[in-house]
Design an enzyme around this catalytic site. Structure first.
Site, mmCIF file in Angstrom:
data_model
loop_
_atom_site.group_PDB
_atom_site.id
_atom_site.type_symbol
_atom_site.label_atom_id
_atom_site.label_comp_id
_atom_site.label_asym_id
_atom_site.label_seq_id
_atom_site.Cartn_x
_atom_site.Cartn_y
_atom_site.Cartn_z
ATOM 1 N N GLN A 155 8.699 2.947 10.431
ATOM 2 C CA GLN A 155 7.308 3.633 9.514
ATOM 3 C C GLN A 155 8.242 4.362 8.281
ATOM 4 O O GLN A 155 8.748 5.043 8.718
ATOM 5 C CB GLN A 155 6.649 4.711 9.962
ATOM 6 C CG GLN A 155 4.786 3.518 10.617
ATOM 7 C CD GLN A 155 3.628 2.729 10.191
ATOM 8 O OE1 GLN A 155 4.159 2.928 8.807
ATOM 9 N NE2 GLN A 155 3.226 2.442 10.614
ATOM 10 N N CYS A 166 8.422 0.810 -13.990
ATOM 11 C CA CYS A 166 9.421 0.347 -12.103
ATOM 12 C C CYS A 166 7.962 -0.402 -11.478
ATOM 13 O O CYS A 166 7.893 -0.938 -10.990
ATOM 14 C CB CYS A 166 9.722 1.537 -11.731
ATOM 15 S SG CYS A 166 9.969 1.653 -10.007
ATOM 16 N N CYS A 177 7.816 11.227 -13.152
ATOM 17 C CA CYS A 177 8.413 9.786 -13.939
ATOM 18 C C CYS A 177 8.718 8.986 -14.917
ATOM 19 O O CYS A 177 7.851 9.234 -15.353
ATOM 20 C CB CYS A 177 8.277 8.624 -12.348
ATOM 21 S SG CYS A 177 9.413 7.546 -12.234
ATOM 22 N N CYS A 201 -3.145 -1.815 7.086
ATOM 23 C CA CYS A 201 -1.957 -1.729 5.295
ATOM 24 C C CYS A 201 -2.969 -2.226 4.928
ATOM 25 O O CYS A 201 -2.292 -2.343 3.851
ATOM 26 C CB CYS A 201 -0.667 -1.962 5.378
ATOM 27 S SG CYS A 201 0.161 -3.401 5.185
ATOM 28 N N ASP A 224 -1.515 -3.553 15.338
ATOM 29 C CA ASP A 224 -0.665 -3.287 13.926
ATOM 30 C C ASP A 224 -0.050 -4.132 12.983
ATOM 31 O O ASP A 224 1.410 -4.687 13.129
ATOM 32 C CB ASP A 224 0.376 -1.925 14.454
ATOM 33 C CG ASP A 224 0.724 -1.641 12.810
ATOM 34 O OD1 ASP A 224 0.378 -1.881 11.130
ATOM 35 O OD2 ASP A 224 1.565 -0.174 12.281
#
Length: 461
Positions: A287, A82, A76, A412, A385
């Site tokens: 997701q 970024c 990239c 996560c 979750d």
């Protein structure tokens, strides 16, 4: 500053020991913690100290004294600016290895145990072009309408162009929309003046259905040149089945507002996971990597050890994906979420798929599960979750009180996962397995699927 002897501007040679939660290399210089962006474990880097804090310092690489054999050229062109991806400079097999090491180190730090069974990271066959959704801010710069991401810790917008982790169709839809808005001179939002209209562009695509939804996130409910904008978008984007405007009139960094209006087409788009079909409204959570989601949910199913006789709670259920994925393997599913629109989506998704052994309620898992326990309901399996902040205190207390035979925790955030697991370990649970799943290749994020079994359970794990 007490404990920190390194000075800003000082140059040191630093052996890099491990990866940080945000993808930085971490080393120790005279027992002082040094974070260095872009450094890889195993390297030695000449570093200039850039920032000094009370417990650690941050440095910048001046020279690679010893480079890692796993270092690659990031494809990239705006990789460093970024900040959306942190690990593009590391080859993919090593990324998977480092993510597992991150989970191992995090569990060791927060539980004090080195015997937690942490499996190898489940990766992708092709770790690019996987994201099915993008939402990017807009800004007028030098008479040009620019779309991109804000550089880390700033409001400097970086034009990300043809982003390599986004699916090509999301890139195409957003760039086409940007051009239409620029052609029509639709005013974009000015943050300081709190004027203008379009704040963000967002799109979500169905990898299996081919459908796409376009969301214009606006300060105002009606758009300038609305009919002509929609006409041009329909003409140039035949894949889009739904064009909606989401209204966010507040001075806020939050992207979505509370009201959504359909400009053209369907209110919802459809996507499939395995044999299941899901109808998704614009604000609904789904997701971002459907390919890895199937692998993640199959791990949930495997760890849950279902026989068809169980009652299962799907906490923090969102649009119902996990519970519906497991419904055919249990007697009953009860789900809950705080977002009423998510519960509406979950109920509709159950109807679409002909699944009748599920019920969904609006409310916080922290409140509903204790209420259900008081009513005499005892689940055999709980799946959660939660957000990155982890399990709520009342929900945790309910798990401790209920002594659920099997608790499958999808997270996560390895730090909150390990902290929560430590609390449960102290209350009679044992960790049977932790499975890292790479939902976001090229980034430092890692998802984990964890099975905890209560010691009082007579069932085998």
């Amino acid at each position: 500053m007490k404990g920190i002897r390194l000075k800003k501007g000082q140059v040191i040679d630093l052996p890099v020991r491990r990866l940080g939660i945000n993808g930085e290399g971490i080393g120790f210089y005279q027992k002082q913690v040094v974070f260095v962006e872009g450094a890889i474990p195993g390297e030695t880097v000449r570093t200039r100290i850039a920032e000094v804090y009370s417990k650690y310092v941050r440095g910048k690489i001046l020279q690679l004294k010893k480079a890692s054999p796993h270092r690659v050229k990031a494809p990239c062109p705006v990789f460093r600016e970024c900040g959306g991806c942190q690990l593009q400079h590391i080859n993919y097999p090593k990324q998977l290895e480092l993510k597992r090491e991150l989970v191992v180190e995090t569990f060791s730090r927060y539980t004090g145990r080195k015997d937690i069974p942490i499996q190898e990271t489940i990766g992708m066959e092709t770790p690019w072009n996987y994201r099915n959704k993008a939402q990017l801010p807009l800004k007028n710069l030098d008479s040009r309408l620019v779309m991109g991401l804000y550089a880390a810790g700033s409001h400097r917008l970086i034009d990300v162009g043809n982003c390599g982790v986004q699916h090509p169709l999301t890139n195409q839809i957003l760039e086409t929309t940007r051009k239409v808005l620029e052609e029509m001179s639709v005013p974009v939002y000015h943050e300081k003046k709190h004027r203008g209209t379009i704040r963000y562009l967002a799109t979500r695509i169905g990898l299996t259905t081919g459908e796409a939804q376009l969301i214009l996130i606006s300060r105002t409910s009606h758009l300038p040149y609305e009919a002509e904008v929609v006409r041009r978008l329909r003409e140039r984007l035949p894949q889009v089945v739904s064009i909606v405007v989401n209204v966010n009139p507040q001075r806020t960094s939050r992207v979505f507002g509370e009201k959504t209006r359909v400009l053209w087409g369907e209110e919802k788009m459809k996507e499939k996971l395995g044999s299941l079909t899901f109808a998704l409204s614009a604000p609904a959570f789904f997701q971002l990597n459907p390919v890895q989601t199937v692998k993640l949910y199959d791990e949930v199913k495997r760890l849950a050890g279902l026989t068809g006789r169980e009652t299962l709670v799907d906490a923090y259920c969102g649009s119902g994906t996990i519970g519906l994925w497991l419904a055919h393997k249990v007697k009953q599913v009860r789900g809950m979420d705080t977002v009423p629109e998510a519960i509406e989506d979950a109920r509709e998704n159950a109807r679409i798929n002909g699944i009748e052994n599920v019920t969904y309620d609006v409310g916080a898992a922290e409140n509903l599960l204790p209420d259900w326990l008081d009513q005499g309901f005892r689940p055999d399996v709980v799946v959660a979750d939660p957000p990155r902040t982890g399990l709520g205190k009342a929900f945790m207390e309910a798990l401790i009180r209920i002594q659920v035979p099997r608790f499958v925790y999808v997270s996560c955030n390895p730090s909150t996962l390990a902290k929560d697991c430590n609390r449960l370990i102290q209350s009679g649970y044992r960790v049977e397995a932790v499975v890292p799943v790479d939902m976001f290749p090229q980034t430092s994020q890692v998802e984990c699927c964890t099975l905890l079994v209560h010691e009082s359970s007579s069932r085998e794990g």
